[in-house]
Design an enzyme around this catalytic site. Sequence first.
Site, PDB file in Angstrom:
ATOM      1  N   GLY A  25       1.022  -1.296   0.533  1.00  0.00           N
ATOM      2  CA  GLY A  25       0.476  -0.018  -0.334  1.00  0.00           C
ATOM      3  C   GLY A  25       0.712   1.215   0.375  1.00  0.00           C
ATOM      4  O   GLY A  25       2.009   1.318   0.035  1.00  0.00           O
ATOM      5  N   SER A  26       0.245   2.172  -0.075  1.00  0.00           N
ATOM      6  CA  SER A  26       1.233   3.983  -0.010  1.00  0.00           C
ATOM      7  C   SER A  26       2.194   3.353   1.232  1.00  0.00           C
ATOM      8  O   SER A  26       3.393   4.430   0.731  1.00  0.00           O
ATOM      9  CB  SER A  26       0.645   5.078   0.197  1.00  0.00           C
ATOM     10  OG  SER A  26      -0.669   4.948   0.995  1.00  0.00           O
ATOM     11  N   GLU A  28       3.965   1.438   2.231  1.00  0.00           N
ATOM     12  CA  GLU A  28       5.095   0.150   2.197  1.00  0.00           C
ATOM     13  C   GLU A  28       6.655   0.610   0.791  1.00  0.00           C
ATOM     14  O   GLU A  28       7.151   0.536   0.800  1.00  0.00           O
ATOM     15  CB  GLU A  28       4.394  -1.096   1.626  1.00  0.00           C
ATOM     16  CG  GLU A  28       4.284  -1.683   3.400  1.00  0.00           C
ATOM     17  CD  GLU A  28       2.570  -1.029   3.372  1.00  0.00           C
ATOM     18  OE1 GLU A  28       1.910  -0.122   2.806  1.00  0.00           O
ATOM     19  OE2 GLU A  28       2.032  -0.831   4.675  1.00  0.00           O
ATOM     20  N   GLU A  47      -3.638 -10.424   2.597  1.00  0.00           N
ATOM     21  CA  GLU A  47      -3.212 -10.957   2.835  1.00  0.00           C
ATOM     22  C   GLU A  47      -3.045 -11.998   3.986  1.00  0.00           C
ATOM     23  O   GLU A  47      -1.862 -12.380   4.809  1.00  0.00           O
ATOM     24  CB  GLU A  47      -3.342  -9.189   3.929  1.00  0.00           C
ATOM     25  CG  GLU A  47      -2.833  -8.177   3.526  1.00  0.00           C
ATOM     26  CD  GLU A  47      -4.243  -7.854   3.069  1.00  0.00           C
ATOM     27  OE1 GLU A  47      -4.770  -8.225   2.669  1.00  0.00           O
ATOM     28  OE2 GLU A  47      -3.618  -5.943   2.182  1.00  0.00           O
ATOM     29  N   HIS A  70       0.160  -3.576   4.340  1.00  0.00           N
ATOM     30  CA  HIS A  70       0.093  -2.900   4.588  1.00  0.00           C
ATOM     31  C   HIS A  70      -1.066  -1.925   6.048  1.00  0.00           C
ATOM     32  O   HIS A  70      -2.237  -2.345   6.086  1.00  0.00           O
ATOM     33  CB  HIS A  70      -0.712  -2.784   3.254  1.00  0.00           C
ATOM     34  CG  HIS A  70      -1.722  -0.932   3.260  1.00  0.00           C
ATOM     35  ND1 HIS A  70      -0.680   0.144   3.095  1.00  0.00           N
ATOM     36  CD2 HIS A  70      -2.873  -0.743   3.008  1.00  0.00           C
ATOM     37  CE1 HIS A  70      -1.517   0.466   3.254  1.00  0.00           C
ATOM     38  NE2 HIS A  70      -3.027   0.861   3.163  1.00  0.00           N
ATOM     39  N   HIS A 281      -9.761 -30.330  21.646  1.00  0.00           N
ATOM     40  CA  HIS A 281     -10.764 -29.226  20.758  1.00  0.00           C
ATOM     41  C   HIS A 281     -12.168 -29.735  21.211  1.00  0.00           C
ATOM     42  O   HIS A 281     -12.799 -28.795  21.875  1.00  0.00           O
ATOM     43  CB  HIS A 281     -10.729 -29.959  19.317  1.00  0.00           C
ATOM     44  CG  HIS A 281     -11.850 -29.034  18.774  1.00  0.00           C
ATOM     45  ND1 HIS A 281     -11.979 -29.677  17.234  1.00  0.00           N
ATOM     46  CD2 HIS A 281     -12.139 -27.705  18.789  1.00  0.00           C
ATOM     47  CE1 HIS A 281     -12.611 -28.947  16.765  1.00  0.00           C
ATOM     48  NE2 HIS A 281     -12.825 -27.320  17.306  1.00  0.00           N
ATOM     49  N   GLY A 401      -5.984 -24.446  13.806  1.00  0.00           N
ATOM     50  CA  GLY A 401      -7.609 -24.452  13.057  1.00  0.00           C
ATOM     51  C   GLY A 401      -8.315 -23.205  11.905  1.00  0.00           C
ATOM     52  O   GLY A 401      -9.371 -23.344  12.147  1.00  0.00           O
TER      53      GLY A 401
HETATM   54  N1  TZD Z   1     -13.182 -20.346   9.439  1.00  0.00           N
HETATM   55  C1  TZD Z   1     -12.274 -19.815   9.838  1.00  0.00           C
HETATM   56  C2  TZD Z   1     -11.192 -18.878   9.507  1.00  0.00           C
HETATM   57  N2  TZD Z   1     -11.969 -21.402  10.716  1.00  0.00           N
HETATM   58  C3  TZD Z   1     -12.453 -22.333  10.980  1.00  0.00           C
HETATM   59  N3  TZD Z   1     -12.141 -23.087  11.385  1.00  0.00           N
HETATM   60  C4  TZD Z   1     -13.584 -21.758  10.385  1.00  0.00           C
HETATM   61  C5  TZD Z   1     -14.541 -20.572   9.783  1.00  0.00           C
HETATM   62  C6  TZD Z   1     -14.694 -23.305  11.140  1.00  0.00           C
HETATM   63  N4  TZD Z   1     -15.141 -24.377  10.658  1.00  0.00           N
HETATM   64  C7  TZD Z   1     -14.123 -25.400  10.991  1.00  0.00           C
HETATM   65  O1  TZD Z   1     -14.018 -25.281  11.731  1.00  0.00           O
HETATM   66  S1  TZD Z   1     -13.786 -26.800  10.644  1.00  0.00           S
HETATM   67  C8  TZD Z   1     -15.052 -25.994   8.753  1.00  0.00           C
HETATM   68  C9  TZD Z   1     -15.355 -24.046   9.059  1.00  0.00           C
HETATM   69  C10 TZD Z   1     -16.238 -23.317   8.250  1.00  0.00           C
HETATM   70  C11 TZD Z   1     -15.879 -26.442   7.212  1.00  0.00           C
HETATM   71  C12 TZD Z   1     -13.791 -26.745   6.389  1.00  0.00           C
HETATM   72  O2  TZD Z   1     -15.059 -27.665   5.282  1.00  0.00           O
HETATM   73  P1  TZD Z   1     -14.023 -28.112   4.544  1.00  0.00           P
HETATM   74  O3  TZD Z   1     -13.705 -29.551   4.623  1.00  0.00           O
HETATM   75  O4  TZD Z   1     -15.003 -27.644   3.126  1.00  0.00           O
HETATM   76  O5  TZD Z   1     -12.705 -27.542   3.654  1.00  0.00           O
HETATM   77  P2  TZD Z   1     -14.629 -30.851   5.289  1.00  0.00           P
HETATM   78  O6  TZD Z   1     -13.508 -32.195   5.566  1.00  0.00           O
HETATM   79  O7  TZD Z   1     -15.759 -30.741   4.099  1.00  0.00           O
HETATM   80  O8  TZD Z   1     -15.208 -30.790   6.059  1.00  0.00           O
END
Ligand code: TZD
Length: 528
Positions: A25-26, A28, A47, A70, A281, A401
């Site tokens: 961006g500007s 940088e 990003e 940025h 988890h 995750g």
């Molecule tokens: N947003 C972000 C940034 N991280 C997350 N972990 C989620 C939302 C919530 N989330 C999970 O924890 S698993 C999942 C989501 C939305 C589903 C991912 O779907 P996929 O995989 O199609 O990549 P599967 O195999 O169909 O579960």
Amino acid sequence: MTTVRDVTYELLRTHGLTTIFGNPGSNELPFLAGMPDDFQYVLGLHEGAVMAMADGYAQARGGPAMVNLHAAAGTGNAMGVLTNSVYSHSPLVVLAGQQVRSTVGQEVVLSIVEPETLLRPLVKWSCQPTCAEDVPRAISQAIHTATLPAPGPVFVSVPYDDWARQAPEETAHLLRRRTAAGACLDTGQLGELVTALDEAASPVLVLGPEVDASGANDDAVRLAESLGAPVWLAPFSSRCSFPTRHRSFRGLLPSSVRGVTDALAGHDLIVVIGAPVFRYHQFDPGPYLAPGVRLLHVTGDAAEAARAPMGEAFVGAIHDTVTRLADAVASGLRPGLPPLPDFPIPSASKDRVHPERLFADLRALAPDDTIWVAETTSTTSAFWAQMDMRHSGSYLWPAAGGLGFGLPAAVGAQLARPERQVVALIGDGSANYGITALWTAAQYDIPVITVILKNGTYGALRWFAEVLDVGEVAGMDVPGIDFTLLARGYGMNATSVSTPEDFAAAFKAALGSGKPALIEVETERTQP
Ligand code: TZD
Ligand code: CA
């Protein structure tokens, strides 16, 4: 005159940080305008993708990576992915452009307000140098802080009028600085571990990502063989620290309390190496440890040791500890373990490809030193049942995750390791958070192969809704996305397949092409 910018580039060069992942961006421009010819700027279009590419690059090369973002807006876009970098201990040096020093207090457009707190608590350290003359030293501090144990991301905000200022002569010392960390367990501490292992009736090893990150996999094999002990990967491991077809290997521990306790039942000694105790988890209340079981925890991260809810922790260098343990424990005290059974026969594919079949075919088709970057959340069991990973550095997974890591991290890993094929295994949900990295792979000709597992849904969330017993929930499906069109739109070759035969043909063609490629596979729904 030597400017702050000149010294900074020299400093980055001495640390091997000549690849800069960024989105400009500007604020940088005055830094980037002076980039020497031996530097490579890798442009990402969002990003989040920039940060994940840098993270994959850092983890695959085993060293720090430089990120340029940025102002607050760009830095904020990267934060989701940064949640992973904390737990994968990725030494990322994040540099953001600040507005002109004298105007920040007015909060002119593109000021970073409170730069020190913007990325807290995700970064290990953050700063805006108090004056231009201190910028090179602050960046030096950032690099050393990121890489010293336990490694992790750091943040520096630099007002853009600082770059053209004269650098004080004394900054030359920075170019010759190095920091070495050597804290290993002392002989008494190591002796305690050895005695516990020798005296245990049935020890079990739980290995975490730090074992792979420190290159201790072969010594972990020696240790397991001497002990005659089974080996699990720690819950939610972001790397694979043990060869998956070794007779000691038992797989990835589940990430629920009960799942861990049940899987480790019957052992009187649990030794966790290079992982938190534990990264649960699923909340599934129950005893953390069965009665009478002893848990010893070896980690390079003092904070990890301090916050564990149980166990006796030893903080020290992981590779050194595993090597010395493998040298010192008594071998042959316990009967050897039988060989693993053959791979399970994958479930048959009907009108779509079953993920187990997909992974079994990938195992057969891909080179045995392939680096797998996975972000497909409902196929975990299928993946670990079918894969054969023998070499260190074979696997990356988003450590917290936070989706949006996998697809771009694979691009960064392929850039860092051109001699090994990188294959990204990405869900049709996850792919969208980092999709713009396809453009970077195409433009920079980075020959990563991206496999999209298209089941039309957020599979893991469907499963979790069942676990939590919450019934039908809104926003669970992602129909109507054509990843071949998206990939072609970003300049990459792409195919869509719905049978194992067509997948094999497409994958062989992608491997043979030496070009980046995307294969969208219609897959059946499974549970993690
Ligand atoms: N947003 C972000 C940034 N991280 C997350 N972990 C989620 C939302 C919530 N989330 C999970 O924890 S698993 C999942 C989501 C939305 C589903 C991912 O779907 P996929 O995989 O199609 O990549 P599967 O195999 O169909 O579960
Ligand atoms: Ca999916």
